[in-house]
Design an enzyme around this catalytic site. Sequence first.
Site, PDB file in Angstrom:
ATOM      1  N   TYR A 178     -10.117   0.694   0.010  1.00  0.00           N
ATOM      2  CA  TYR A 178      -8.837   1.171  -0.902  1.00  0.00           C
ATOM      3  C   TYR A 178      -8.880   2.534  -1.358  1.00  0.00           C
ATOM      4  CZ  TYR A 178      -5.450   1.184  -4.874  1.00  0.00           C
ATOM      5  OH  TYR A 178      -4.266   1.564  -5.809  1.00  0.00           O
ATOM      6  N   HIS A 201       1.041  -1.184   0.046  1.00  0.00           N
ATOM      7  CA  HIS A 201       0.052  -0.003  -0.153  1.00  0.00           C
ATOM      8  C   HIS A 201       0.836   1.307  -0.034  1.00  0.00           C
ATOM      9  CE1 HIS A 201      -4.293  -1.317   0.225  1.00  0.00           C
ATOM     10  NE2 HIS A 201      -3.937  -2.385   0.962  1.00  0.00           N
ATOM     11  N   ASP A 248       2.640   1.789  -2.965  1.00  0.00           N
ATOM     12  CA  ASP A 248       2.996   2.040  -4.255  1.00  0.00           C
ATOM     13  C   ASP A 248       2.382   3.437  -4.754  1.00  0.00           C
ATOM     14  OD1 ASP A 248       0.618   1.140  -4.125  1.00  0.00           O
ATOM     15  OD2 ASP A 248       0.762  -0.046  -6.065  1.00  0.00           O
ATOM     16  N   ASP A 280       3.249  -5.357 -10.542  1.00  0.00           N
ATOM     17  CA  ASP A 280       2.705  -6.481 -10.886  1.00  0.00           C
ATOM     18  C   ASP A 280       3.507  -6.928 -12.393  1.00  0.00           C
ATOM     19  OD1 ASP A 280       1.425  -6.691  -8.819  1.00  0.00           O
ATOM     20  OD2 ASP A 280      -0.741  -6.611  -9.732  1.00  0.00           O
ATOM     21  N   GLY A 317      -3.910 -13.795  -5.450  1.00  0.00           N
ATOM     22  CA  GLY A 317      -3.251 -12.431  -5.218  1.00  0.00           C
ATOM     23  C   GLY A 317      -1.674 -12.468  -5.858  1.00  0.00           C
ATOM     24  N   LEU A 318      -1.480 -13.359  -6.880  1.00  0.00           N
ATOM     25  CA  LEU A 318      -0.184 -13.725  -7.431  1.00  0.00           C
ATOM     26  C   LEU A 318      -0.006 -12.952  -8.698  1.00  0.00           C
ATOM     27  CD1 LEU A 318       0.426 -17.259  -6.282  1.00  0.00           C
ATOM     28  CD2 LEU A 318       1.158 -15.124  -5.134  1.00  0.00           C
ATOM     29  N   SER A 319      -1.121 -12.151  -9.054  1.00  0.00           N
ATOM     30  CA  SER A 319      -0.971 -11.320 -10.378  1.00  0.00           C
ATOM     31  C   SER A 319      -0.956 -12.260 -11.643  1.00  0.00           C
ATOM     32  CB  SER A 319       0.370 -10.464 -10.341  1.00  0.00           C
ATOM     33  OG  SER A 319       0.013  -9.719  -9.246  1.00  0.00           O
ATOM     34  N   SER A 320      -1.733 -13.003 -11.709  1.00  0.00           N
ATOM     35  CA  SER A 320      -1.862 -13.874 -13.209  1.00  0.00           C
ATOM     36  C   SER A 320      -2.309 -12.862 -14.332  1.00  0.00           C
ATOM     37  CB  SER A 320      -2.945 -15.083 -12.854  1.00  0.00           C
ATOM     38  OG  SER A 320      -4.203 -14.645 -12.417  1.00  0.00           O
ATOM     39  N   GLU A 336      -3.958  -3.179 -18.543  1.00  0.00           N
ATOM     40  CA  GLU A 336      -4.927  -3.549 -17.573  1.00  0.00           C
ATOM     41  C   GLU A 336      -5.655  -2.277 -17.562  1.00  0.00           C
ATOM     42  OE1 GLU A 336      -4.750  -5.941 -13.687  1.00  0.00           O
ATOM     43  OE2 GLU A 336      -3.589  -6.351 -15.163  1.00  0.00           O
TER      44      GLU A 336
END
Length: 387
Positions: A223, A37, A39, A173, A126-129, A162
């Site tokens: 967020y 949090h 970035d 990511d 949460g592994l940014s596929s 994205e």
Amino acid sequence: MNEILIKDTKAFYQKTFNAPAGTIILSPGRINIIGEHIDYNDGYVLPAAIDKIICFAFEKNNTKIAKIHAIDLDESFEIDVTSKQELTDSVWTNYLRGVLNQLHLKGYALEGFNCTFSSNIPSGSGLSSSAALECGFLYGINELFNLGIKPIDIALMGQSAEHWVGINCGIMDQFSSVMGLEDKVIKIDCKTLEYTYHDANFVDYSLILFDSNVKHSLFTSEYNTRRIECGEGLDIIKANYPEITSFRDCDVNHVTSLQSKMTDNVYRRSLYVVKEIKRVIQACVALDGGDILTLGKLMFETHDGLSVNYEVSCDELDYLVELAKAEDTVIGSRLMGGGFGGCTITLVKKGSEEAVKAKFSKLYLDKFGIELKIHDVKVSNGTSLYK
């Protein structure tokens, strides 16, 4: 496991298109060791590519049509690569359309191709596929047609793809998926995109992700609220300390001296951000010196900050970290990602992994009635051409 995935993806391509694929691309997911949090607060992040990948098989087909098949979903689509791209109701195809859209915007002329892909990146962890999907697809097109796009520009174009889909993500990511190196983490300056590599030799410890298997619906609204609160905090600091331009210029005293001028939430959010920016720098020093115990301590501190001051944790994640703190063979653990569910990232002493997994799984199931998902990960190379 990756070799099986590569073999199966190539075989599926051969069966589907009745010819071998000439270009095989491996594109990894990512973890973030520390720096959560911050970035969007001009801080630093410390991600790494991991050994969970999407494997793509490509070949030109001498038409203007791309024929693409998602093996895991058993879904296909065809698209004219010379025409303008439009968003559809199909989420996974939109990421690829977004990549094609980026290529068109930058003036690259494409021809048709065939593509199949398959993944062993755990879904929803949460592994940014999505970053792996965008960057691997773009990397493959770049290789196939010799477009000469640099790796860092592949990451930036993946991020833009994205954004086109409608997800306003930061650069972490895509950057870590493309630029990762085996046994290295990347310290990324989110303000300038400058980056440095740091040792990620965890020596006597294994990285394990404990997936809470929950995702609370608070994330999106909270967020946005956090971003607003951080902006308010920085404005107050700037008004009282004109030399400050961002949170990275602050120390804790700048924040504590202004506590009476801030709401309680704004004060605690600001305090977390300033401390976390410092922790990323300390973590890099610890890693370069092989001081994994200090890294673990910093991870625990980050979780406490995320839970108490930033308030993006949840009961399930807090419980997993409590279990970690009570375990002699665990030296660090924290929630990873946006929060309100998802994974904890945990450093476990080698040789004790299976005992810790069994213990955590039983206690977590007893407390919440939820099955714990567990993923072993290793720091690995970024998106690459498989030879």
